[in-house]
Design an enzyme around this catalytic site. Structure first.
Site, PDB file in Angstrom:
ATOM      1  N   ASP A 188      -2.186   2.570   0.771  1.00 23.32           N
ATOM      2  CA  ASP A 188      -1.699   2.945   2.103  1.00 23.32           C
ATOM      3  C   ASP A 188      -2.839   2.976   3.127  1.00 23.32           C
ATOM      4  OD1 ASP A 188       0.612   3.437   0.582  1.00 23.32           O
ATOM      5  OD2 ASP A 188       0.158   5.579   0.435  1.00 23.32           O
TER       6      ASP A 188
ATOM      7  N   GLU B 108      10.473   2.104   3.067  1.00 19.36           N
ATOM      8  CA  GLU B 108       9.519   3.125   3.493  1.00 19.36           C
ATOM      9  C   GLU B 108       8.426   2.497   4.348  1.00 19.36           C
ATOM     10  OE1 GLU B 108       8.212   4.726  -0.226  1.00 19.36           O
ATOM     11  OE2 GLU B 108       6.996   2.990  -0.759  1.00 19.36           O
TER      12      GLU B 108
END
Length: 327
Positions: free
Chosen positions: A30, A214
């Site tokens: 991420d 997401e």
């Protein structure tokens, strides 16, 4: 387009069909990037939020995590999570401050919350370097909320109004208008569902379900707001199926449509990038503009290195109808 300092990683990375070159790619999950002065910084998921610096975008130095100890509010709001296990940061610069949003969550549950920390500088050696935690921004509660407060991304519109988009599984991607200090939802602000995927289970608000979507990221280009999301499954090493989709809207609140005209909140999305034999699953992306060129930053699972998650960069171009493509 959200406000940030010009960012670019010229780290030599392979194309989706090639292999990485030296120096080796750093292992991240991420990732987000930003530059202050001549130094580049990468923030990523990890204990205390992981941080690297680089003078040349190729050779990286691991810095101390953002937090030595867990922010006190995370222990109170989400006691079930591992202390100081913080996810999916988002970094940007506004009005003399660096804004770092981050997530505190329990994997596979929507016992989750998004927090904010600010700093006047990103240089760890600067005597003014200090992350001031601003506390809880928004929280999701199991059994009550059908959404998940993780994977934040701040977008500041042309009127300098801040918006926070976030979400994972459950009812999908959410968007909320923030107050002027960017520390909480604005008074009486509505929560907008702007993207989701169909679920075939019937577990309701007690389970994530199987609508895997997401990691939203909003980017403005030629009058459109582009909503990038990651679909299918991360975090499974060589078995990961992560991929990047996109939709666009003239209005920040949507509706976001894919290239065929299907709404993203009804399961639509135009593919941007997916994994292959070398990179098993790619996703959780951001988009940055440098010298009139756009770049996609994301992680991929390296099949040649036991499925470790690595930092990857690809140039992002736009076709004649205005849709993003990766050459």
């Amino acid at each position: 387009m959200r406000s940030f300092l010009p960012v670019l990683c010229l780290l030599v990375a392979c194309l989706a069909t090639g292999r990485a070159q030296t120096p080796p790619l750093i292992s991240v999950h991420d990732p987000v990037m930003i530059r202050q002065d001549s130094t580049y910084y990468v923030f990523a998921t990890g204990r205390g939020l992981r941080l690297w610096s680089s003078p040349d975008r190729q050779h990286w130095k691991a810095e101390k995590p953002v937090f030595d100890t867990p922010p006190a509010w995370t222990l109170q709001a989400n006691p079930a999570t591992r202390p100081n296990d913080l996810w999916a940061p988002d970094i940007s610069y506004h009005n003399g401050l660096y804004y770092l949003y981050y997530s505190s969550s329990v994997f596979g549950k929507n016992s989750s919350a998004i927090g904010l920390a600010t700093n006047t500088t990103l240089h760890p050696a600067d005597p003014n370097y200090h992350w001031a935690d601003r506390g809880l921004v928004i929280q999701s509660v199991p059994g009550q909320d059908n959404w998940n407060a993780i994977d934040p991304n701040l977008f500041v519109d042309d009127e300098k109004q801040g918006w926070l988009t976030f979400g994972s599984f459950w009812s999908g991607i959410q968007l909320v208008r923030l107050n002027d200090s960017l520390t909480a939802p604005a008074a009486n602000a509505n929560l907008h569902t702007i993207a989701s995927r169909p679920r075939t289970d019937s577990t309701g608000v007690r389970n994530a379900g199987n609508g895997a979507i997401e990691a939203p990221f909003l980017f403005k280009h030629n009058g459109y707001h582009y909503l990038f999301v990651s679909v299918d499954y991360c975090c499974r090493g060589v078995n990961s199926t992560y991929k990047i989709w996109v939709g666009r809207s003239k209005k920040i609140t949507g509706p976001y449509l894919d290239q065929s005209g299907k709404q993203m909140k009804q399961g639509g999305g135009t593919p941007v990038l997916q994994g292959d034999a070398n990179w098993q699953g790619v996703g959780h992306n951001a988009v940055y503009t440098v010298n009139n060129a756009d770049y996609l930053i994301y992680h991929g699972y390296d099949a040649a290195d036991k499925g470790k998650s690595k930092l990857l960069i690809r140039e992002l171009r736009w076709d004649k109808t205005g849709w993003p493509v990766v050459p």
